[in-house]
Write a protein that holds these residues in place. Sequence first.
Motif, short mmCIF file in Angstrom:
data_model
loop_
_atom_site.label_atom_id
_atom_site.label_comp_id
_atom_site.label_asym_id
_atom_site.label_seq_id
_atom_site.Cartn_x
_atom_site.Cartn_y
_atom_site.Cartn_z
N THR A 4 -10.94 -17.11 9.46
CA THR A 4 -10.98 -18.63 8.82
C THR A 4 -10.61 -18.74 7.36
O THR A 4 -10.51 -19.67 6.89
CB THR A 4 -12.51 -19.28 9.03
N SER A 5 -10.51 -17.78 6.84
CA SER A 5 -10.08 -17.87 5.34
C SER A 5 -8.47 -17.47 5.10
O SER A 5 -8.11 -16.83 4.19
CB SER A 5 -10.85 -16.40 4.53
N MET A 6 -7.96 -18.12 5.80
CA MET A 6 -6.24 -18.35 5.92
C MET A 6 -6.05 -19.32 4.76
O MET A 6 -6.52 -20.48 4.93
CB MET A 6 -5.73 -18.18 7.08
N SER A 7 -4.86 -19.37 4.06
CA SER A 7 -4.12 -20.44 3.36
C SER A 7 -2.89 -20.70 3.76
O SER A 7 -2.11 -19.87 4.08
CB SER A 7 -4.13 -19.98 1.80
N GLY A 76 3.19 -2.36 3.94
CA GLY A 76 3.24 -3.40 3.05
C GLY A 76 1.79 -3.31 2.27
O GLY A 76 1.17 -2.15 2.00
N PRO A 77 1.33 -4.47 1.93
CA PRO A 77 -0.28 -4.60 1.39
C PRO A 77 -1.29 -4.35 2.44
O PRO A 77 -2.58 -4.26 2.23
CB PRO A 77 -0.17 -5.97 1.14
N PHE A 78 -0.89 -4.10 3.81
CA PHE A 78 -1.91 -4.11 4.62
C PHE A 78 -2.63 -2.37 4.91
O PHE A 78 -1.76 -1.48 5.06
CB PHE A 78 -1.65 -4.43 5.97
N ARG A 79 -3.78 -2.31 5.17
CA ARG A 79 -4.27 -1.12 5.81
C ARG A 79 -4.57 -1.27 7.11
O ARG A 79 -5.19 -2.18 7.50
CB ARG A 79 -5.60 -0.54 5.06
N VAL A 80 -3.79 -0.43 8.14
CA VAL A 80 -3.87 -0.69 9.65
C VAL A 80 -4.61 0.36 10.14
O VAL A 80 -4.08 1.65 10.03
CB VAL A 80 -2.48 -0.66 10.03
N GLU A 117 -4.94 -5.37 1.52
CA GLU A 117 -5.53 -4.77 0.25
C GLU A 117 -4.55 -5.14 -0.84
O GLU A 117 -4.58 -4.44 -1.79
CB GLU A 117 -5.17 -2.99 0.44
N GLY A 118 -3.75 -6.06 -0.83
CA GLY A 118 -2.98 -6.76 -1.86
C GLY A 118 -3.75 -7.72 -2.45
O GLY A 118 -4.58 -7.75 -2.74
N SER A 119 -3.00 -8.25 -3.55
CA SER A 119 -3.55 -9.26 -4.50
C SER A 119 -3.16 -10.74 -4.10
O SER A 119 -3.48 -11.69 -4.62
CB SER A 119 -3.05 -9.20 -5.81
N SER A 120 -2.45 -10.93 -2.86
CA SER A 120 -2.17 -12.37 -2.42
C SER A 120 -2.19 -12.42 -1.00
O SER A 120 -1.95 -11.38 -0.36
CB SER A 120 -0.81 -12.78 -3.12
N PRO A 121 -2.18 -13.74 -0.48
CA PRO A 121 -2.24 -13.91 0.83
C PRO A 121 -1.05 -13.37 1.71
O PRO A 121 0.13 -13.43 0.86
CB PRO A 121 -2.31 -15.15 1.16
N ASN A 159 -5.86 -13.20 3.57
CA ASN A 159 -6.27 -13.37 2.09
C ASN A 159 -6.69 -11.83 1.92
O ASN A 159 -7.09 -11.00 2.89
CB ASN A 159 -7.64 -14.17 1.93
N PRO A 160 -6.32 -11.58 0.38
CA PRO A 160 -6.78 -10.39 -0.03
C PRO A 160 -8.36 -9.80 0.29
O PRO A 160 -9.03 -10.89 0.12
CB PRO A 160 -6.48 -10.47 -1.58
N GLY A 161 -8.54 -8.64 0.84
CA GLY A 161 -9.89 -8.25 1.14
C GLY A 161 -10.26 -8.53 2.52
O GLY A 161 -11.42 -8.17 2.65
N VAL A 162 -9.75 -9.49 3.06
CA VAL A 162 -10.09 -9.69 4.43
C VAL A 162 -9.60 -8.81 5.45
O VAL A 162 -8.38 -8.38 5.38
CB VAL A 162 -9.52 -11.28 4.69
N THR A 163 -10.36 -8.25 6.54
CA THR A 163 -9.75 -7.64 7.47
C THR A 163 -10.05 -8.43 8.91
O THR A 163 -10.98 -9.29 9.21
CB THR A 163 -11.12 -6.48 7.84
N VAL A 164 -8.88 -8.32 9.65
CA VAL A 164 -8.73 -9.03 10.91
C VAL A 164 -8.64 -8.23 12.00
O VAL A 164 -8.07 -6.75 11.84
CB VAL A 164 -7.74 -10.20 10.99
N THR A 165 -9.08 -8.34 13.14
CA THR A 165 -8.66 -7.71 14.43
C THR A 165 -7.58 -8.29 15.22
O THR A 165 -7.51 -9.34 15.36
CB THR A 165 -9.75 -7.51 15.36
#
Length: 192
Positions: A4-7, A76-80, A117-121, A159-165
């Motif tokens: 739910t923390s999407m922009s 990219g900015p993601f840890r998978v 793990e990036g700094s922007s959505p 968003n930065p710092g958020v993990t989704v499945t």
Amino acid sequence: MRHTSMSATDPLPGSAGRFGRTARVLAIPVAVLVAIGGYTAAPVSADPGVFGSERRTASSESVPMSSFNGSSTSVGPFRVEVEVAYTDSTVTDGMGTHATAPSGMTYYIYRLNVTNEGSSPAIFDSHGTRGHTPDGTSYANDVEAEVTVAWDYFWDEINPGVTVTTHLMFLAPEGTEFSYVEVSGQSDLRPS
């Protein structure tokens, strides 16, 4: 599961305002096409492929799905990270929508935890994902099956710092083994 923390107002990473909004607007018709069955997965090639100037090679060893459990890579900015890898003849969203593999085929499913793990959505896009077998055959991911399971959040920004499945899925003949998965056409996910 819905994060739910999407922009919806920030541009895509690395793009200027109007271009980012345009890219998202163009993604909507693609999602509709996929949702109505305009895309199916099939072998891409019998060649292990060329990525840039680096030739990919396949392993000749047997690779059970469970060997991917706990594997991780960066895209990219993601840890998978693979939470669990398994096969199933049917995929569902748990609320009535499902897809069933044709006779002789099955779904190869990689349940992922994806962390920005990036700094922007940013949007985690599975486009370009390929599963590579030990004999060099390559299969495209089954976006239609992925949308069946994750229709409620498939193209949302993370968003930065958020993990989704989420999931990567392949529709391939029963008994297929993948020696590695090339995620989003960028990074290899190999057994741990």
